[in-house]
Design a protein around this motif. Structure first.
Motif, PDB file in Angstrom:
ATOM      1  N   GLU A 126       0.832  -1.207   0.000  1.00 41.50           N
ATOM      2  CA  GLU A 126       0.000   0.000   0.000  1.00 41.50           C
ATOM      3  C   GLU A 126       0.866   1.255   0.000  1.00 41.50           C
ATOM      4  OE1 GLU A 126      -3.455  -0.375   2.478  1.00 41.50           O
ATOM      5  OE2 GLU A 126      -3.517   1.800   2.813  1.00 41.50           O
ATOM      6  N   GLU A 127       1.981   1.176   0.704  1.00 42.19           N
ATOM      7  CA  GLU A 127       2.864   2.347   0.812  1.00 42.19           C
ATOM      8  C   GLU A 127       3.963   2.338  -0.243  1.00 42.19           C
ATOM      9  OE1 GLU A 127       2.209   4.813   2.766  1.00 42.19           O
ATOM     10  OE2 GLU A 127       0.455   3.759   3.556  1.00 42.19           O
ATOM     11  N   ASN A 128       4.039   1.264  -1.005  1.00 42.34           N
ATOM     12  CA  ASN A 128       5.135   1.075  -1.959  1.00 42.34           C
ATOM     13  C   ASN A 128       6.495   1.320  -1.306  1.00 42.34           C
ATOM     14  OD1 ASN A 128       6.205   0.334  -4.427  1.00 42.34           O
ATOM     15  ND2 ASN A 128       6.220   2.436  -5.206  1.00 42.34           N
ATOM     16  N   HIS A 129       6.639   0.773  -0.115  1.00 38.72           N
ATOM     17  CA  HIS A 129       7.904   0.883   0.623  1.00 38.72           C
ATOM     18  C   HIS A 129       8.091  -0.449   1.355  1.00 38.72           C
ATOM     19  CE1 HIS A 129      11.289   2.969   2.238  1.00 38.72           C
ATOM     20  NE2 HIS A 129      10.911   2.783   3.484  1.00 38.72           N
ATOM     21  N   HIS A 130       9.111  -1.192   0.938  1.00 39.56           N
ATOM     22  CA  HIS A 130       9.218  -2.596   1.362  1.00 39.56           C
ATOM     23  C   HIS A 130      10.392  -2.846   2.302  1.00 39.56           C
ATOM     24  CE1 HIS A 130       6.843  -2.568  -2.324  1.00 39.56           C
ATOM     25  NE2 HIS A 130       6.266  -3.667  -1.870  1.00 39.56           N
ATOM     26  N   PRO A 131      10.145  -3.570   3.350  1.00 40.92           N
ATOM     27  CA  PRO A 131      11.209  -3.902   4.298  1.00 40.92           C
ATOM     28  C   PRO A 131      11.986  -5.132   3.858  1.00 40.92           C
ATOM     29  CG  PRO A 131       9.194  -4.891   5.052  1.00 40.92           C
ATOM     30  CD  PRO A 131       8.859  -4.150   3.768  1.00 40.92           C
ATOM     31  N   ASP A 132      13.070  -5.402   4.548  1.00 43.51           N
ATOM     32  CA  ASP A 132      13.670  -6.738   4.537  1.00 43.51           C
ATOM     33  C   ASP A 132      13.115  -7.470   5.751  1.00 43.51           C
ATOM     34  OD1 ASP A 132      15.105  -5.916   2.380  1.00 43.51           O
ATOM     35  OD2 ASP A 132      17.066  -5.935   3.364  1.00 43.51           O
ATOM     36  N   LEU A 133      12.727  -8.719   5.544  1.00 44.66           N
ATOM     37  CA  LEU A 133      12.163  -9.529   6.625  1.00 44.66           C
ATOM     38  C   LEU A 133      13.055 -10.734   6.872  1.00 44.66           C
ATOM     39  CD1 LEU A 133       8.401  -9.582   5.490  1.00 44.66           C
ATOM     40  CD2 LEU A 133       9.462  -8.059   7.166  1.00 44.66           C
ATOM     41  N   HIS A 134      13.387 -10.966   8.126  1.00 46.72           N
ATOM     42  CA  HIS A 134      14.178 -12.142   8.503  1.00 46.72           C
ATOM     43  C   HIS A 134      13.291 -12.985   9.413  1.00 46.72           C
ATOM     44  CE1 HIS A 134      17.579 -10.007   6.799  1.00 46.72           C
ATOM     45  NE2 HIS A 134      17.166  -8.957   7.475  1.00 46.72           N
ATOM     46  N   ILE A 135      12.814 -14.092   8.845  1.00 51.94           N
ATOM     47  CA  ILE A 135      11.804 -14.900   9.533  1.00 51.94           C
ATOM     48  C   ILE A 135      12.405 -16.221   9.977  1.00 51.94           C
ATOM     49  CG2 ILE A 135       9.588 -16.091   9.241  1.00 51.94           C
ATOM     50  CD1 ILE A 135       9.128 -13.867   6.957  1.00 51.94           C
ATOM     51  N   SER A 136      12.226 -16.512  11.245  1.00 49.07           N
ATOM     52  CA  SER A 136      12.620 -17.833  11.753  1.00 49.07           C
ATOM     53  C   SER A 136      11.527 -18.292  12.710  1.00 49.07           C
ATOM     54  CB  SER A 136      13.994 -17.762  12.415  1.00 49.07           C
ATOM     55  OG  SER A 136      14.026 -16.737  13.375  1.00 49.07           O
ATOM     56  N   TRP A 137      11.727 -19.457  13.329  1.00 53.45           N
ATOM     57  CA  TRP A 137      10.720 -20.009  14.226  1.00 53.45           C
ATOM     58  C   TRP A 137      10.322 -18.981  15.303  1.00 53.45           C
ATOM     59  CZ3 TRP A 137       7.582 -24.143  14.688  1.00 53.45           C
ATOM     60  CH2 TRP A 137       6.967 -24.309  15.924  1.00 53.45           C
ATOM     61  N   GLY A 138       9.068 -18.482  15.211  1.00 51.92           N
ATOM     62  CA  GLY A 138       8.569 -17.583  16.254  1.00 51.92           C
ATOM     63  C   GLY A 138       9.168 -16.197  16.271  1.00 51.92           C
ATOM     64  N   LYS A 139       9.812 -15.801  15.190  1.00 51.43           N
ATOM     65  CA  LYS A 139      10.488 -14.497  15.200  1.00 51.43           C
ATOM     66  C   LYS A 139      10.491 -13.841  13.833  1.00 51.43           C
ATOM     67  CE  LYS A 139      15.093 -14.063  15.884  1.00 51.43           C
ATOM     68  NZ  LYS A 139      16.364 -14.030  16.637  1.00 51.43           N
ATOM     69  N   VAL A 140      10.228 -12.533  13.816  1.00 48.79           N
ATOM     70  CA  VAL A 140      10.378 -11.744  12.589  1.00 48.79           C
ATOM     71  C   VAL A 140      11.232 -10.524  12.918  1.00 48.79           C
ATOM     72  CG1 VAL A 140       9.240 -10.420  10.766  1.00 48.79           C
ATOM     73  CG2 VAL A 140       8.104 -12.433  11.710  1.00 48.79           C
ATOM     74  N   ILE A 141      12.349 -10.384  12.228  1.00 45.84           N
ATOM     75  CA  ILE A 141      13.138  -9.157  12.333  1.00 45.84           C
ATOM     76  C   ILE A 141      12.818  -8.319  11.101  1.00 45.84           C
ATOM     77  CG2 ILE A 141      15.437  -8.133  12.447  1.00 45.84           C
ATOM     78  CD1 ILE A 141      16.419 -10.830  13.618  1.00 45.84           C
ATOM     79  N   VAL A 142      12.350  -7.092  11.338  1.00 44.17           N
ATOM     80  CA  VAL A 142      11.981  -6.200  10.244  1.00 44.17           C
ATOM     81  C   VAL A 142      13.030  -5.113  10.121  1.00 44.17           C
ATOM     82  CG1 VAL A 142      10.183  -4.714   9.284  1.00 44.17           C
ATOM     83  CG2 VAL A 142       9.551  -6.596  10.818  1.00 44.17           C
ATOM     84  N   GLU A 143      13.497  -4.889   8.905  1.00 45.74           N
ATOM     85  CA  GLU A 143      14.550  -3.900   8.666  1.00 45.74           C
ATOM     86  C   GLU A 143      14.043  -2.936   7.601  1.00 45.74           C
ATOM     87  OE1 GLU A 143      18.151  -5.942   7.650  1.00 45.74           O
ATOM     88  OE2 GLU A 143      19.244  -4.068   7.381  1.00 45.74           O
ATOM     89  N   LEU A 144      14.052  -1.664   7.902  1.00 43.11           N
ATOM     90  CA  LEU A 144      13.566  -0.658   6.954  1.00 43.11           C
ATOM     91  C   LEU A 144      14.684   0.315   6.594  1.00 43.11           C
ATOM     92  CD1 LEU A 144      10.155   0.015   8.696  1.00 43.11           C
ATOM     93  CD2 LEU A 144      10.375  -0.628   6.284  1.00 43.11           C
ATOM     94  N   SER A 145      14.729   0.650   5.313  1.00 43.24           N
ATOM     95  CA  SER A 145      15.745   1.560   4.807  1.00 43.24           C
ATOM     96  C   SER A 145      15.215   2.155   3.508  1.00 43.24           C
ATOM     97  CB  SER A 145      17.032   0.771   4.557  1.00 43.24           C
ATOM     98  OG  SER A 145      18.057   1.627   4.131  1.00 43.24           O
TER      99      SER A 145
END
Lengths: 106, 106
Positions: free
Chosen positions: A62-81
């Protein structure tokens, strides 16, 4: 206006460190690095983590601005730049605020 | 039996490097590191990358063996490792083979 209610725009300027720090006050939980902001979210299993990643994807589209997502068991690390400024812009904080709001609604 | 047709099992043994190398012949595109295997998949945008991540999630749930996923614009890096053996097991190669088969079906 609340950051979470703002819309990402193209052609944004890079933020000065003090500007980023000021915006960061409105995005609790996010760590500010030199060229990105990052937050870790915990969940009870892999599927819940992916469900959250999918909800983030809807915001990113919707915002046309995409994060990097690091997904593992029970965890999401979101990185925005912001690639166009090779660092941070207000768009990163707008999406971060919208993601924080997702968590409040969860 | 084809790796992609096998099922992950608990209580698996750690693989010796030569065993891992042998199984790796059946999982083209995957790089073998000391304790994990990894493959990068490219897509045309963020949503397609997430769609692939969701299809991987279905496999991971069915096999009860979950990867780490690193998702960015048009890219998914999949990392497989077996925590119970602190390294590689046949389960990693079974899931890798099933993921490769997904790509063939795409």
């Amino acid at each position: 206006m609340n950051l979470a209610d703002q819309k990402c725009e193209s052609g944004v300027d890079p933020l000065k460190p003090e500007e980023a720090a000021k915006l960061g006050e409105q995005t609790p939980g996010w760590e500010i690095a030199e060229k990105s902001i990052e937050r870790t979210f915990k969940f009870k299993n892999f599927v819940e983590a992916m469900r959250f990643a999918n909800r983030i994807t809807a915001i990113a589209e919707e915002e046309n601005h995409h994060p990097d997502l690091h997904i593992s068991w029970g965890k999401v690390i979101v990185e925005l730049s912001t690639h166009s400024v090779d660092g941070l812009s207000i768009n990163d904080f707008i999406v971060a605020a919208k993601i924080n709001r997702l968590m409040e609604q969860a």
